[in-house]
Design an enzyme around this catalytic site. Structure first.
Site, PDB file in Angstrom:
ATOM      1  N   CYS A   1      13.975  10.635   6.004  1.00 46.19           N
ATOM      2  CA  CYS A   1      14.001  10.153   7.389  1.00 46.19           C
ATOM      3  C   CYS A   1      15.379  10.381   7.995  1.00 46.19           C
ATOM      4  CB  CYS A   1      13.606   8.694   7.454  1.00 46.19           C
ATOM      5  SG  CYS A   1      14.451   7.683   6.249  1.00 46.19           S
TER       6      CYS A   1
ATOM      7  N   LYS B   1       0.891  -1.171   0.000  1.00 48.48           N
ATOM      8  CA  LYS B   1       0.000   0.000   0.000  1.00 48.48           C
ATOM      9  C   LYS B   1       0.924   1.213   0.000  1.00 48.48           C
ATOM     10  CE  LYS B   1      -1.830   2.983   2.017  1.00 48.48           C
ATOM     11  NZ  LYS B   1      -1.623   4.419   1.663  1.00 48.48           N
TER      12      LYS B   1
ATOM     13  N   GLU C   1      10.262   1.809  10.371  1.00 49.23           N
ATOM     14  CA  GLU C   1      11.266   2.843  10.106  1.00 49.23           C
ATOM     15  C   GLU C   1      10.541   4.180  10.204  1.00 49.23           C
ATOM     16  OE1 GLU C   1      13.131   5.482   9.128  1.00 49.23           O
ATOM     17  OE2 GLU C   1      13.252   4.921   7.000  1.00 49.23           O
TER      18      GLU C   1
ATOM     19  N   GLU D   1      10.982  16.081  14.727  1.00 48.89           N
ATOM     20  CA  GLU D   1      11.276  15.906  13.301  1.00 48.89           C
ATOM     21  C   GLU D   1      10.420  16.911  12.514  1.00 48.89           C
ATOM     22  OE1 GLU D   1       9.992  12.280  11.241  1.00 48.89           O
ATOM     23  OE2 GLU D   1      11.963  12.227  10.293  1.00 48.89           O
TER      24      GLU D   1
HETATM   25  P1  NAD Z   1       2.070   8.626   7.707  1.00 47.19           P
HETATM   26  O1  NAD Z   1       2.768   7.849   8.747  1.00 47.19           O
HETATM   27  O2  NAD Z   1       0.749   9.213   8.016  1.00 47.19           O
HETATM   28  O3  NAD Z   1       1.866   7.749   6.380  1.00 47.19           O
HETATM   29  C1  NAD Z   1       2.784   6.780   5.921  1.00 47.19           C
HETATM   30  C2  NAD Z   1       2.008   5.652   5.255  1.00 47.19           C
HETATM   31  O4  NAD Z   1       1.142   5.051   6.218  1.00 47.19           O
HETATM   32  C3  NAD Z   1       1.110   6.096   4.105  1.00 47.19           C
HETATM   33  O5  NAD Z   1       1.114   5.100   3.082  1.00 47.19           O
HETATM   34  C4  NAD Z   1      -0.256   6.166   4.739  1.00 47.19           C
HETATM   35  O6  NAD Z   1      -1.318   5.972   3.821  1.00 47.19           O
HETATM   36  C5  NAD Z   1      -0.187   4.998   5.713  1.00 47.19           C
HETATM   37  N1  NAD Z   1      -1.119   5.088   6.832  1.00 47.19           N
HETATM   38  C6  NAD Z   1      -1.605   6.204   7.428  1.00 47.19           C
HETATM   39  N2  NAD Z   1      -2.461   5.859   8.417  1.00 47.19           N
HETATM   40  C7  NAD Z   1      -2.504   4.501   8.454  1.00 47.19           C
HETATM   41  C8  NAD Z   1      -3.188   3.563   9.264  1.00 47.19           C
HETATM   42  N3  NAD Z   1      -4.019   3.951  10.235  1.00 47.19           N
HETATM   43  N4  NAD Z   1      -2.992   2.254   9.038  1.00 47.19           N
HETATM   44  C9  NAD Z   1      -2.144   1.845   8.070  1.00 47.19           C
HETATM   45  N5  NAD Z   1      -1.490   2.682   7.263  1.00 47.19           N
HETATM   46  C10 NAD Z   1      -1.652   4.003   7.456  1.00 47.19           C
HETATM   47  O7  NAD Z   1       3.058   9.714   7.241  1.00 47.19           O
HETATM   48  P2  NAD Z   1       2.705  11.011   6.411  1.00 47.19           P
HETATM   49  O8  NAD Z   1       1.376  11.599   6.721  1.00 47.19           O
HETATM   50  O9  NAD Z   1       2.947  10.607   5.025  1.00 47.19           O
HETATM   51  O10 NAD Z   1       3.797  11.986   6.993  1.00 47.19           O
HETATM   52  C11 NAD Z   1       3.647  12.491   8.337  1.00 47.19           C
HETATM   53  C12 NAD Z   1       4.976  12.550   9.036  1.00 47.19           C
HETATM   54  O11 NAD Z   1       5.576  11.254   9.051  1.00 47.19           O
HETATM   55  C13 NAD Z   1       6.012  13.413   8.350  1.00 47.19           C
HETATM   56  O12 NAD Z   1       5.883  14.744   8.654  1.00 47.19           O
HETATM   57  C14 NAD Z   1       7.292  12.824   8.862  1.00 47.19           C
HETATM   58  O13 NAD Z   1       7.621  13.331  10.112  1.00 47.19           O
HETATM   59  C15 NAD Z   1       6.967  11.360   8.991  1.00 47.19           C
HETATM   60  N6  NAD Z   1       7.460  10.590   7.830  1.00 47.19           N
HETATM   61  C16 NAD Z   1       8.566   9.849   7.998  1.00 47.19           C
HETATM   62  C17 NAD Z   1       9.066   9.120   6.923  1.00 47.19           C
HETATM   63  C18 NAD Z   1      10.268   8.276   7.061  1.00 47.19           C
HETATM   64  O14 NAD Z   1      10.927   7.994   6.091  1.00 47.19           O
HETATM   65  N7  NAD Z   1      10.556   7.788   8.232  1.00 47.19           N
HETATM   66  C19 NAD Z   1       8.443   9.170   5.690  1.00 47.19           C
HETATM   67  C20 NAD Z   1       7.288   9.938   5.550  1.00 47.19           C
HETATM   68  C21 NAD Z   1       6.818  10.635   6.636  1.00 47.19           C
END
Ligand code: NAD
Length: 478
Positions: free
Chosen positions: A280, A171, A246, A379
């Site tokens: 990240c 996903k 991660e 972050e």
């Molecule tokens: P997020 O954690 O909301 O989303 C990441 C993934 O998880 C997406 O594919 C999303 O659709 C999915 N997701 C969201 N809610 C879910 C749930 N309840 N169950 C299963 N899957 C779910 O991250 P974001 O909104 O894309 O970004 C928010 C913050 O996350 C950023 O500001 C940053 O701090 C962090 N982030 C970190 C990384 C990294 O590489 N570690 C990458 C992107 C974002």
């Protein structure tokens, strides 16, 4: 219009609903993706299970490796068109997008070559016994990915799972899933059996939730925010599944007074502007020894002021952020810090000629940032760098380890003993000495401690993460 990839076929969502795909450089939609449902996830997991129990599960490791190597060659052949798609979907500068595609190909090459080299062990035991330890795939692996490096993340997460014979359900992020879909087409062309790889697009709380709570997955890997990572781990715990997380970081540069400051300055700026800080492993804290603080920070500031955020085609230091919410979030950090009187040491600019609807933020360097300030602890996930002075080695180590995160760190010093002492004292998963490697390093095990998550991706070690170990104890008689 884009579609899900399930059982080797392109299919619409059972809901019939779609989500717009937005170009971050303009804020305008340029395509649509299906809004995945629990029924779509169910179809994808069933297809993966059937592949695992069928043609895919019967393939030898060498055959799996050859498919991945063919994928690598096809990705490189189509580097330019894939890079254009990646840049359109994420807003990143073209040269960074081109590099990301090469890295995705490199994952296929590395794990394609490694697929038939993950061997078990023969253990000495009692004389009339033979004991072997074998690595076996978990079965059906679930992958939830973020939007910052869609092509690279596909390579990093899905490819080692396939190399070890797992069948994958992915996903991708609703904000960037075009290259993962394109890579599915390439996988099919390379000979990947139907169902070995499935992609369901959609929202996290819908398709993502359905995948992590599905009763027939055997393993979950997630990259994204700590908040959602915790939700995913809880879902995995309910079924006692292995879970690799991660979750980002607040990675420090530790610059000592004997460092090669020219070299350090170049890396420090790249490590926070790459991908507009949406990495990240972004180097978001600049810790500098007091004796050189003013001199080094002035050196970085002078260069930092020349950084530019621009369109993918302008190919400047960074592009826009991924969406309006992230732009507002990052701008909020900058505005609050300014309002609280935190000194801005330098600010880059948004380049001329960008579309007014793009999600741009000017790269900003603050300092000295108080140790308890949110810019020192949280972050930001944007091009915002926080400079902070430290006194000596002990103070540097304490400061570097003083956040909830622990992903990577860089030590800048010519003192060999100090290089080792400080590297060993860092609470994190990777340490660079006189270098910084955000994002790269397919060969290098990568992952965090503390709030940055657990488990390791990249390198040969990732193959072991995607396998369970079985010990077979055979009594063969005298
Ligand atoms: P997020 O954690 O909301 O989303 C990441 C993934 O998880 C997406 O594919 C999303 O659709 C999915 N997701 C969201 N809610 C879910 C749930 N309840 N169950 C299963 N899957 C779910 O991250 P974001 O909104 O894309 O970004 C928010 C913050 O996350 C950023 O500001 C940053 O701090 C962090 N982030 C970190 C990384 C990294 O590489 N570690 C990458 C992107 C974002």
């Amino acid at each position: 219009m884009a579609q899900h990839f399930i059982a080797g076929q392109w299919v619409a969502s059972t809901s019939g609903e779609t989500l717009p795909v937005i170009d971050p450089a303009t804020g305008q939609p340029f395509d649509q993706i299906p809004r995945g449902t629990a029924a779509d996830i169910d179809a994808a997991v069933s297809a993966a299970r059937a592949a695992r129990n069928g043609a895919w599960g019967r393939m030898t490791a060498t055959e799996r490796g050859r498919i991945l190597l063919r994928m690598s060659a096809l990705i490189l052949e189509r580097q330019e068109s894939l890079a254009q798609l990646e840049a359109r979907d994420t807003g990143k500068p073209m040269s960074q997008a081109r590099n990301d595609i090469v890295v995705a190909a490199r994952y296929c090459e590395f794990y394609g070559g490694a697929a038939d080299k993950l061997h078990g062990e023969h253990l000495p035991y009692l004389n009339d016994f033979q004991v072997v330890v074998v690595h076996e795939p978990y079965g059906v692996t679930a992958h939830i990915l973020p939007w910052n490096y869609p092509a690279q993340m596909f390579g990093r997460s899905v490819v080692p799972a396939l190399a070890t014979g797992n069948a994958a359900v992915l996903k991708p992020s609703e904000d960037a899933c075009m290259t993962p879909l394109a890579l599915c087409g390439i996988a099919k062309e390379a000979g990947l059996p139907d169902g070995a790889l499935n992609v369901v697009c959609g929202l996290g709380e819908e398709a993502g939730h359905a995948l992590t709570h599905h009763g027939d997955i055997d393993f979950v890997t997630f990259t994204g925010s700590p908040e959602v990572g915790t939700i995913v781990q809880k879902a995995a715990a309910e079924r006692t599944l292995k879970c690799v997380l991660e979750l980002g970081g607040k990675s420090p540069h530790l610059v000592f007074d004997d460092a090669d400051l020219e070299r350090a300055a170049t890396f420090v700026i790249k490590a926070i502007t790459q991908n507009a800080g949406q990495t990240c492993s972004a180097g978001s804290r600049l810790l500098v020894q007091t004796s050189i603080y003013e001199r080094f920070v002035a050196m970085v500031a002078e260069r930092f002021a020349h950084t530019r955020a621009g369109t993918p085609e302008q190919d400047r230091d960074c592009g826009p952020l991924i969406n309006r919410a992230q732009q507002q979030r990052v701008q909020g950090f900058i505005d609050r810090a300014r309002a609280s009187g935190l000194p801005v040491l330098a600010q880059g600019r948004v380049a001329e000629g960008v579309h007014p609807g793009g999600y741009y933020v000017a790269p900003t360097l603050f300092g000295p940032v108080p140790r308890q300030h949110e810019l020192a602890c949280d972050e930001v996930f944007g091009p915002v760098l926080s400079a902070m002075p430290f006194e000596d080695e002990a103070d540097a180590i304490a400061l570097a380890n003083a956040t909830d995160y622990g992903l990577i760190a860089a030590v800048w010093t010519r003192d060999g003993g100090r290089q080792t002492r400080v590297a060993r004292a860092m609470h994190c998963g990777q340490v660079y000495i006189n270098a910084y490697g955000a994002g790269g390093g397919v060969e290098l095990p990568f992952g965090g401690v503390k709030r940055s998550g657990h488990g390791r991706e990249k390198g040969f070690l990732a193959l072991q993460e995607f396998c369970t170990v079985k010990t077979i104890v055979q009594y063969h008689g005298q």
